[in-house]
Design a protein around this motif. Sequence first.
Motif, short mmCIF file in Angstrom:
data_model
loop_
_atom_site.label_atom_id
_atom_site.label_comp_id
_atom_site.label_asym_id
_atom_site.label_seq_id
_atom_site.Cartn_x
_atom_site.Cartn_y
_atom_site.Cartn_z
N ARG A 58 2.61 15.07 -1.49
CA ARG A 58 1.43 15.86 -1.12
C ARG A 58 1.04 16.81 -2.25
NH1 ARG A 58 2.98 17.95 3.35
NH2 ARG A 58 2.06 16.43 4.75
N LYS A 87 -0.43 14.91 -5.17
CA LYS A 87 -1.80 14.49 -4.89
C LYS A 87 -2.76 15.66 -5.12
CE LYS A 87 -4.24 11.70 -1.54
NZ LYS A 87 -4.22 11.03 -0.27
N ASN A 111 11.88 17.31 8.68
CA ASN A 111 12.33 17.67 7.34
C ASN A 111 13.51 18.63 7.43
OD1 ASN A 111 11.10 20.06 8.01
ND2 ASN A 111 9.24 19.60 6.85
N LYS A 168 0.83 -1.20 0.00
CA LYS A 168 0.00 0.00 0.00
C LYS A 168 0.87 1.26 0.00
CE LYS A 168 -4.02 -1.51 -0.49
NZ LYS A 168 -4.24 -2.83 -0.14
N PHE A 222 13.60 4.08 -3.70
CA PHE A 222 12.50 3.95 -2.76
C PHE A 222 12.43 2.53 -2.19
CE2 PHE A 222 7.96 3.83 -1.55
CZ PHE A 222 7.96 4.94 -0.72
N LYS A 230 -2.52 5.93 -9.16
CA LYS A 230 -3.17 5.51 -7.93
C LYS A 230 -4.16 6.58 -7.46
CE LYS A 230 -3.11 4.85 -3.19
NZ LYS A 230 -2.71 5.46 -1.98
N ILE A 261 3.13 3.36 -1.98
CA ILE A 261 3.41 3.45 -3.42
C ILE A 261 4.89 3.76 -3.65
CG2 ILE A 261 2.68 4.54 -5.57
CD1 ILE A 261 0.25 3.79 -4.20
N GLU A 272 12.14 15.44 2.84
CA GLU A 272 11.51 16.75 2.62
C GLU A 272 10.03 16.69 2.97
OE1 GLU A 272 12.14 17.96 -1.41
OE2 GLU A 272 14.32 17.86 -1.22
N THR A 273 9.43 17.86 3.04
CA THR A 273 8.01 17.91 3.35
C THR A 273 7.19 17.15 2.30
OG1 THR A 273 6.12 19.33 3.74
CG2 THR A 273 7.77 20.18 2.22
N GLY A 274 6.19 16.40 2.77
CA GLY A 274 5.29 15.70 1.84
C GLY A 274 5.85 14.44 1.21
N THR A 275 6.98 13.94 1.71
CA THR A 275 7.56 12.74 1.08
C THR A 275 6.94 11.45 1.61
OG1 THR A 275 9.35 13.02 2.66
CG2 THR A 275 9.85 13.56 0.37
N GLY A 276 6.19 11.57 2.71
CA GLY A 276 5.52 10.36 3.24
C GLY A 276 6.12 9.88 4.55
N LYS A 277 6.63 10.81 5.36
CA LYS A 277 7.25 10.39 6.63
C LYS A 277 6.21 9.77 7.57
CE LYS A 277 9.15 14.49 7.26
NZ LYS A 277 8.81 15.10 5.95
N GLU A 278 5.04 10.40 7.59
CA GLU A 278 4.00 9.85 8.46
C GLU A 278 3.52 8.48 7.95
OE1 GLU A 278 1.01 12.67 9.50
OE2 GLU A 278 -0.02 11.20 10.78
N VAL A 279 3.46 8.36 6.64
CA VAL A 279 3.07 7.07 6.04
C VAL A 279 4.03 5.98 6.52
CG1 VAL A 279 2.94 5.81 3.84
CG2 VAL A 279 2.03 8.13 3.99
N ASP A 327 6.44 13.92 15.45
CA ASP A 327 6.62 14.55 14.15
C ASP A 327 7.24 15.92 14.34
OD1 ASP A 327 6.51 14.73 11.46
OD2 ASP A 327 4.33 14.89 11.28
N1 LIG Z 1 4.75 6.19 -0.53
C1 LIG Z 1 3.50 6.66 -0.40
N2 LIG Z 1 2.45 5.88 -0.72
C2 LIG Z 1 1.19 6.35 -0.63
N3 LIG Z 1 0.88 7.60 -0.24
C3 LIG Z 1 1.88 8.43 0.07
C4 LIG Z 1 3.25 7.99 0.02
N4 LIG Z 1 4.04 9.01 0.39
C5 LIG Z 1 3.22 10.02 0.68
N5 LIG Z 1 1.93 9.70 0.49
C6 LIG Z 1 0.76 10.59 0.64
O1 LIG Z 1 1.26 11.93 0.55
C7 LIG Z 1 0.70 12.79 1.53
C8 LIG Z 1 1.80 13.35 2.42
O2 LIG Z 1 2.37 12.31 3.20
P1 LIG Z 1 2.88 12.50 4.71
O3 LIG Z 1 1.93 13.35 5.48
O4 LIG Z 1 3.21 11.15 5.26
O5 LIG Z 1 4.21 13.33 4.45
P2 LIG Z 1 5.25 13.92 5.49
O6 LIG Z 1 6.59 13.67 4.95
O7 LIG Z 1 4.95 13.38 6.85
O8 LIG Z 1 4.91 15.46 5.40
P3 LIG Z 1 5.36 16.67 6.39
O9 LIG Z 1 6.84 16.71 6.44
O10 LIG Z 1 4.80 17.88 5.73
O11 LIG Z 1 4.71 16.35 7.72
C9 LIG Z 1 -0.32 11.95 2.26
O12 LIG Z 1 -1.57 12.16 1.66
C10 LIG Z 1 0.15 10.52 2.04
O13 LIG Z 1 -0.92 9.62 2.10
#
Ligand SMILES: Nc1ncnc2c1ncn2[C@@H]1O[C@H](COP(=O)(O)OP(=O)(O)OP(=O)(O)O)[C@@H](O)[C@H]1O
Length: 473
Positions: free
Chosen positions: A375, A378, A299, A156, A164, A342, A158, A186-193, A257
């Motif tokens: 982000r 999307k 980040n 799940k 990656f 996706k 991506i 960096e911001t929005g790369t999916g760290k929380e994911v 975070d």
């Molecule tokens: N590898 C991935 N697969 C699926 N969705 C992803 C992936 N990486 C990021 N996303 C989607 O991109 C968006 C941003 O992800 P996320 O919040 O995890 O980023 P972040 O690095 O924690 O951002 P920030 O630094 O701004 O807190 C979310 O909607 C998340 O679902």
Amino acid sequence: MESKMYEDYENYKLLFDEILDMTEDGFVVTDIDGTILEMNKSYCDFLGTTKEEAIGKHIGKFIKNTKMPEIAATGKKEVDVIHEFANKEKIQGDDFLLVTRAPVKRNGKVIAAVAQVKFRFHTIKLAEKLRVQDQELKYYRDELRRLGEDKFSDDKIIGNSKEFEKTKRLAEKASNNNLPVLITGETGTGKEVFANYIHYASDRKDKPLISINCAAIPEELLESELFGYEEGAFTGAKKGGKKGKFQLANGGTIFLDEIGDMPMHMQAKLLRVLQENEVERIGGYKPTPIDVRVISATNQDLKKLVEKKKFREDLYYRLNVINVHIPPLRQRPEDIELFVNKFLDELNRKYKTNTSISPKAMELLKNHTWPGNVRELKNVVESAYALGDNEMVGIKQLSSDIITSGKKLSSGFKGNDLDLIINEFEKEIILDYLVKNDYNVSKTANELGIHRTTLYNKFKKLNIKISKDIKIE
Ligand SMILES: Nc1ncnc2c1ncn2[C@@H]1O[C@H](COP(=O)(O)OP(=O)(O)OP(=O)(O)O)[C@@H](O)[C@H]1O
């Protein structure tokens, strides 16, 4: 000595009523002929009547095969006998009741009859209902857990570019132990994911994952949010105190975070918690042991913050035992197409449409530099989808910065003549803007930041004919 209250009949009756209504069993009192003198609420409810309606009436009106007059006549008590109802239609489901009936005697003479009715079958049914509900609850709990696992399972997340994949494998390894993880990117790369993925792939998955954004919480509240407080610890403290995020995450994982934004004095407190594995609430004097896995994310360049004395070096090493670095999207352009498809799939499923993306638009997206990473991508896909006609996302639905940044990278050098290359590049940009603006020349000139006359001259030079038939794809 008999209390005055018991001599007072009215008071006694009130007391009697109150006691009778406390029990879930049914109670009825009749005179020797079977006229109802008292009936408690449980029994009234069961028989589908009210006290007002029942008192003064003959019990046979409610229970056809009543034995109350018989008890009064024989003066014999019956304990826990089964009573089968004759008038089943009035009874809510119970065919049988367990009844104890007794005559009330004064100076050896029967003056009334009382009965206690135990709704045993009612209780058994209730227990059965609870068992079924319990099973349902268990089913939904398992289902929820399964969904959670599904949501963050490997496939799940991506991305299958080489870079990656390395990150994914590292995260997978991290989920097999309890060591602290620092997720960078960096911001929005999916760290929380990734934080979610590591938690739900670990054996802590059935315990809580508690997240806290260190940058979003005002400095003065951060300590109580993280560690909690005791009742009366400060003005405005809640009664009974409050548990902190660390305590809430006990047995599970805490996700810190934006750790780079944690104030220095809190860093010292956090370090102590991580070293001692115990937390002390504000205003408390007894630390509580905790078992929490720590995942943090930033980040920012924590190393640089350490050099600038804005981040404690000892804390940095304690948090950064496993470093999961997520590469920015521009370093893995192969993943862009996967993401776009996706996100479009998700939208199509949600809105029951069948929108696809044109190859040209996809090419531009693949060539954009994506400073906001996944982000941003999307958001772009979602807004292009919203602007489109439900069939196709094309260049028209993309913003000018995506078109220009995409073009810059995509126009590979095709010839040796620099002028020719520049012209070709210029022509493509102008055509794209024309399509985007529905062939409105003034708007196009405006967006390109040139005068209308200049734009007309370029049409001539580049052999662009203004016609809606121009095909650019
Ligand atoms: N590898 C991935 N697969 C699926 N969705 C992803 C992936 N990486 C990021 N996303 C989607 O991109 C968006 C941003 O992800 P996320 O919040 O995890 O980023 P972040 O690095 O924690 O951002 P920030 O630094 O701004 O807190 C979310 O909607 C998340 O679902």
